[in-house]
Design a protein around this motif. Structure first.
Motif, PDB file in Angstrom:
ATOM      1  N   GLN A 192      -1.295  11.452  -0.867  1.00 28.87           N
ATOM      2  CA  GLN A 192      -1.320  12.157   0.403  1.00 28.87           C
ATOM      3  C   GLN A 192      -1.382  11.115   1.520  1.00 28.87           C
ATOM      4  O   GLN A 192      -1.096   9.952   1.309  1.00 28.87           O
ATOM      5  N   LYS A 193      -1.748  11.569   2.698  1.00 23.72           N
ATOM      6  CA  LYS A 193      -1.960  10.614   3.776  1.00 23.72           C
ATOM      7  C   LYS A 193      -3.075   9.658   3.371  1.00 23.72           C
ATOM      8  O   LYS A 193      -4.105  10.072   2.868  1.00 23.72           O
ATOM      9  N   VAL A 194      -2.859   8.399   3.600  1.00 26.23           N
ATOM     10  CA  VAL A 194      -3.771   7.365   3.095  1.00 26.23           C
ATOM     11  C   VAL A 194      -4.688   6.883   4.212  1.00 26.23           C
ATOM     12  O   VAL A 194      -4.224   6.588   5.322  1.00 26.23           O
ATOM     13  N   LEU A 204       4.945  -0.011  10.089  1.00 30.27           N
ATOM     14  CA  LEU A 204       4.009  -0.109  11.205  1.00 30.27           C
ATOM     15  C   LEU A 204       4.153   1.135  12.082  1.00 30.27           C
ATOM     16  O   LEU A 204       5.275   1.520  12.439  1.00 30.27           O
ATOM     17  N   SER A 205       3.047   1.763  12.411  1.00 34.47           N
ATOM     18  CA  SER A 205       3.061   2.981  13.224  1.00 34.47           C
ATOM     19  C   SER A 205       2.284   2.754  14.505  1.00 34.47           C
ATOM     20  O   SER A 205       1.126   2.314  14.467  1.00 34.47           O
ATOM     21  N   LEU A 223       0.813  -1.209   0.000  1.00 38.19           N
ATOM     22  CA  LEU A 223       0.000   0.000   0.000  1.00 38.19           C
ATOM     23  C   LEU A 223       0.852   1.267   0.000  1.00 38.19           C
ATOM     24  O   LEU A 223       0.383   2.344   0.389  1.00 38.19           O
ATOM     25  N   ARG A 224       2.081   1.172  -0.456  1.00 45.85           N
ATOM     26  CA  ARG A 224       2.995   2.324  -0.413  1.00 45.85           C
ATOM     27  C   ARG A 224       2.727   3.275  -1.583  1.00 45.85           C
ATOM     28  O   ARG A 224       3.491   3.336  -2.546  1.00 45.85           O
ATOM     29  N   PRO A 247       1.134   2.129   4.093  1.00 48.75           N
ATOM     30  CA  PRO A 247       1.471   3.421   3.486  1.00 48.75           C
ATOM     31  C   PRO A 247       2.552   4.147   4.290  1.00 48.75           C
ATOM     32  O   PRO A 247       2.705   3.932   5.495  1.00 48.75           O
ATOM     33  N   TYR A 248       3.259   5.053   3.593  1.00 47.84           N
ATOM     34  CA  TYR A 248       4.282   5.840   4.273  1.00 47.84           C
ATOM     35  C   TYR A 248       3.653   6.726   5.346  1.00 47.84           C
ATOM     36  O   TYR A 248       4.233   6.927   6.417  1.00 47.84           O
TER      37      TYR A 248
END
Length: 925
Positions: free
Chosen positions: A656-658, A699-700, A651-652, A676-677
């Motif tokens: 914009q923010k995903v 992972l965040s 999903l990269r 995503p980033y």
């Protein structure tokens, strides 16, 4: 009263549905029976694989069986995915579930019956046409490998007048055979057509070799190794001609004894040409003595054979011809000695008129001697400019198919395709998958592995308990490398794992040719197929279930790829491949228009309207691989959760923010997940159910729970961003202890004022460690108890203590990167005997570093050193003069005075004069 009537009606409808559903209670058994039948058909396809070129009727039948297998797999999977238990408490909920369940069973039952009928029909056809008997009993014509065997027989005295670029190789090989008494076996290994036999023949007849050995024998093993025949041939070479009849009457035991005695009592040179496998060597080796004196020179496409024959075997790999050598060889064959063509060239036009075309044709041969010879022979029959240019226009097919149009049994095709014929069923598919990629492409192995697994070429169920999917895929690729069918372009500088590969141009032509013949794949170019002005243009209808679209466009214009341009809705694989990540193309795909049979979908560079991934993506329920890398997707639909069979999800996007809805938890087969980033603020993901994950990137902790990682005991690669904590210990010790298999760990932390502690002692298998933005007073705890760490990268850690005393004691460390503000001290010292394995050292943006000391004996294996933007560093350490292994020094954005000391004539030039490559960039200001 009304409610009671409605309730009574609903209950009646419920009872009716239950009775109707009972009609299909045997559908699970029918699905299981169909699955077993599909297994038998797959087995038949494998058995028939070696004989699929026998007749057109056999090939047609096998193609039909493949289509049935594909359709049957789709039906079975769809049925199992949609089956749901009806366990809700409310009758309305149960009624809705039961209705859906019944409709699913009715549809599946009809589809299963249809496929079963198709199977019966094809089996009946096979019986009527005798196809089963042909496959089982090998009725002539024989398979391609057998038909080509005779033409691949080589002989020691074949004329070789066209020798170019072999002088040094001949000298080196002759030296190994004659001068080194400790070597018993010398092997020449390389891909088909590289010139192994030609080189062996020149060594065989070399004056020095002829003067050293007493007796000589040459035998060609080829694809089918017959022990008695091999031993007979060798003895017939070594004994007088009058013994021929007696040798032919000998039993295998007698042949072995006589050959063994001969090799023990004489200095013999035995050339074993074209040996294919270790099993072949095991068959014939009992007749070969271990005593010094006699030597064996063997040629093989498989490097494993060489090391297997003798641990001290000297392996030699012929190099490809240079462009100049290829041109010289081409001239010898195409022009030299031909009065007609020489006169014609002088009379009608200068060679410069076709020079550009000839240069391109030579490049296409890729330095492969066999291809250059085939091209020379082809051009030698042409007398006009237009004929030479026509050869240029069809260079790929001309070289592979041969001089005569449609002749698939010329020497070039025979030699190169034999390597393919020898592969196992799965390896053949692994090789053919390389046809997806553009010419001269450096192929990232990680992407290739994902395609293989997504397609089911490599079955996850076959992966061992202690192995990863990547380990299994690497085994297949290593086999292709050892057989010299693919070339290693780059290995990982630390782990030595294959990082990139490429395919020789001519071998790629073979791959494309076979892929087309097998209906394996169709490749089209976006430049010729798609345009905004011609949106209704269609790709011609193909039977292949795989479509690769090369999206690179040289005119800078964006193209739109429309759904209507796909003519085969039953695709299993659709890959949009770009060479450059900045390539953008507009997607007008309606995923609902594709059948759910799609397994692999790669949309690199796609631009979706308003950044929204269409909801119809959820209809592709069979997907195993989905890549949205470099797309503009910023909103993912909740229907993505329907893709419960996904193994790879990337999903990269570059949008914009995903926003990703909380649906990933349904994808319990996920092994590789690239998030995503940047995720949207409202994104919250539950991932505790993803217990099969091997790779988890981005992972965040702002959007996911760290505790979910405790369930992911199979993780090998973990990149995690930690937010919102000022605890002294940044990760719970229980987490580090649980993730025992992690080999690659990257920890990124948003900078905070207070230093934190990092303990990695629990990562017993850790190989690569990256710490970004983590403020620490000292290096992480447990570093010295992690014996396998080979690479460490630090960025923004602001360490005050000199890290070298700890790092230099790590015996496995091969690469160290100190990046911006990772160390804020003024002095670093590398002591004697430190860093025994270090190959690469990078020092970038250490603004406080003033002095660096390297003691004698430190870093004895250092090969590359990068020093960049360390503006306070006064000079290079004297100790670099003692590092003889140092091959590359890269200095960038250093002070002008720093450079002036090192250039020729400078006071410190002696420190770098032994380094072959010293480069300066941005050091003149």
């Amino acid at each position: 009263m009304a409610d009671a009537v409605v309730s009574f009606g609903v209950q009646k409808l419920w009872d009716l549905l239950i009775r109707e559903s009972e009609r299909f209670t045997g559908i699970h058994e029918r699905a299981t029976e169909l699955r077993n039948e599909v297994g038998r058909l797959k087995g038949f396809l494998k058995d028939a694989d070696a004989k699929k070129h026998a007749t057109e009727r056999v090939r047609f039948c096998l193609e039909e069986i493949k289509e049935i297998v594909y359709d049957a797999e789709d039906v079975i999977e769809a049925f199992l995915l949609k089956e749901r238990s009806v366990d809700e408490k409310g009758i309305i909920e149960r009624l809705t579930k039961c209705t859906c369940n019944l409709m699913n069973r009715i549809k599946a039952d009809s589809q299963i019956k249809g496929i079963t009928a198709r199977i019966s029909k094809v089996m009946e056809s096979m019986q009527c046409l005798g196809i089963q008997y042909i496959v089982d009993n090998g009725i002539p014509p024989k398979p391609l490998s057998e038909r080509l065997k005779k033409s691949r027989q080589t002989f020691p005295n074949e004329s070789e007048s066209d020798l170019v670029g072999l002088e040094h190789s001949i000298q080196e090989l002759t030296g190994h055979l004659v001068e080194n008494v400790n070597i018993r076996v010398v092997a020449i290994c390389g891909m088909g057509g590289i010139g192994k036999t030609t080189l062996a023949r020149q060594v065989f007849h070399h004056d020095m070799v002829r003067g050293y050995f007493d007796k000589f024998a040459w035998v060609c093993v080829s694809k089918q190794c017959r022990r008695k025949y091999i031993w007979q041939e060798i003895l017939l070479n070594l004994w007088p001609k009058e013994e021929e009849h007696r040798i032919q009457q000998m039993s295998e035991e007698r042949l072995q004894d006589e050959l063994f005695k001969m090799l023990e009592t004489n200095k013999c040179l035995i050339v074993i040409d074209d040996i294919w496998s270790k099993e072949d060597w095991d068959l014939i080796k009992p007749a070969f003595t271990q005593k010094p004196g006699s030597r064996i020179l063997l040629t093989s496409r498989n490097e494993d054979v060489a090391s297997y024959t003798d641990p001290r075997c000297k392996t030699f790999k012929p190099r490809s011809l240079t462009h100049e050598e290829s041109w010289k060889l081409l001239q010898r064959i195409a022009i030299s000695g031909r009065d007609d063509i020489v006169l014609w060239l002088c009379a009608e036009f200068e060679i410069n008129e076709v020079k550009e075309e000839v240069e391109k044709m030579i490049k296409r041969c890729g330095g492969l001697p066999l291809s250059v010879k085939m091209l020379g022979g082809l051009l030698s029959t042409k007398r006009t400019v237009s004929e030479w240019k026509r050869v240029h226009d069809n260079i790929g097919s001309q070289i592979i198919r041969g001089i005569s149009p449609g002749d698939n049994e010329n020497k070039a095709f025979q030699v190169l395709s034999l390597s393919y014929e020898d592969l196992s069923f799965r390896l053949k598919h692994c090789f053919l998958y390389l046809a997806h990629f553009p010419e001269d492409e450096e192929i990232y192995t990680e992407i290739l592995y994902q395609y293989w697994v997504g397609e089911g070429i490599i079955e996850i169920s076959s992966v061992g308990t202690n192995s990863s999917i990547r380990d299994a895929a690497e085994g297949y690729l290593e086999e292709l490398v050892k057989r010299n069918m693919v070339l290693v372009s780059k290995r990982h500088e630390v782990s030595s794992r294959i990082f990139k590969i490429r395919v020789h141009d001519v071998m790629r032509d073979v791959c494309l040719w076979i892929a087309k013949e097998e209906n394996f794949l169709e490749v089209v170019s976006a430049e010729t197929q798609f345009s905004n002005a011609n949106a209704s243009s269609q790709i011609p209808a193909y039977r292949s279930r795989r479509l690769a679209i090369h999206m690179d466009l040289d005119d800078g214009k964006q193209r739109t790829f429309h759904q209507k341009q796909i003519r085969n809705p039953e695709l299993r694989s659709l890959l949009c491949i770009t060479r450059r990540y900045n390539t953008r193309w507009n997607s007008a795909l309606s995923f609902g228009g594709l059948r759910s049979s799609l397994r692999v979908l790669g949309l690199c560079g796609a631009q979706f309207r308003q950044g929204k991934l269409p909801k119809s993506i959820g209809k592709l329920i069979h997907l195993r691989y989905l890549s949205l890398f470099a797309t503009n997707v910023s909103k993912v639909p909740s229907s993505l959760g329907n893709l419960s069979l996904l193994v790879f999800l990337d999903l990269r996007s570059f949008g914009q923010k995903v926003h990703v809805p909380n649906v990933l938890k349904r994808m319990k087969d996920l092994s590789y997940l690239w998030l995503p980033y940047e995720l949207s603020e409202e994104t919250k993901l539950d991932m505790g159910s993803l217990v099969k994950l091997e790779t988890l990137i981005n992972l965040s902790t702002k959007h996911c729970r760290v505790e979910d990682l405790l369930h992911m005991r199979n993780l090998r690669q973990l990149h995690i961003d930690v937010y919102g904590t000022s605890n002294e210990e940044i990760l719970p010790l229980s987490l580090v202890t649980a993730l025992k298999l992690v080999e690659d760990f990257q920890l990124c932390h948003q900078p905070i004022d207070n230093p934190v502690e990092v303990d990695i002692g629990g990562f017993a298998r850790l190989h690569r460690l990256s710490l970004i933005g983590i403020k620490m007073e000292k290096l992480p705890n447990g570093l010295q108890s992690a014996p396998n760490i080979a690479s460490i990268s630090l960025w923004g850690c602001r360490i005050e203590e000199d890290p070298m005393p700890i790092l230099e004691k790590m015996r496995s460390l091969k690469k160290v990167s100190f990046l911006i503000d990772s160390f804020i001290g003024r002095k670093m010292v590398c002591s004697s005997r430190g860093f025994p394995q270090l190959r690469y050292l990078q020092i970038l943006g250490l603004d406080n570093l003033q002095e660096w000391v390297v003691e004698e004996g430190s870093m004895p294996r250092l090969r590359r050193l990068w020093i960049q933007r360390c503006t306070k560093l006064e000079r290079l350490p004297d100790g670099l003069t003692n590092i003889s292994s140092l091959k590359e020094l890269d200095l960038r954005w250093m002070k002008k005075e720093f450079k002036e000391k090192l250039v020729e004539g400078g006071e410190d030039h002696y420190k770098v004069q032994h380094i072959p490559s010293v480069t300066f960039e941005g050091c003149d200001e």
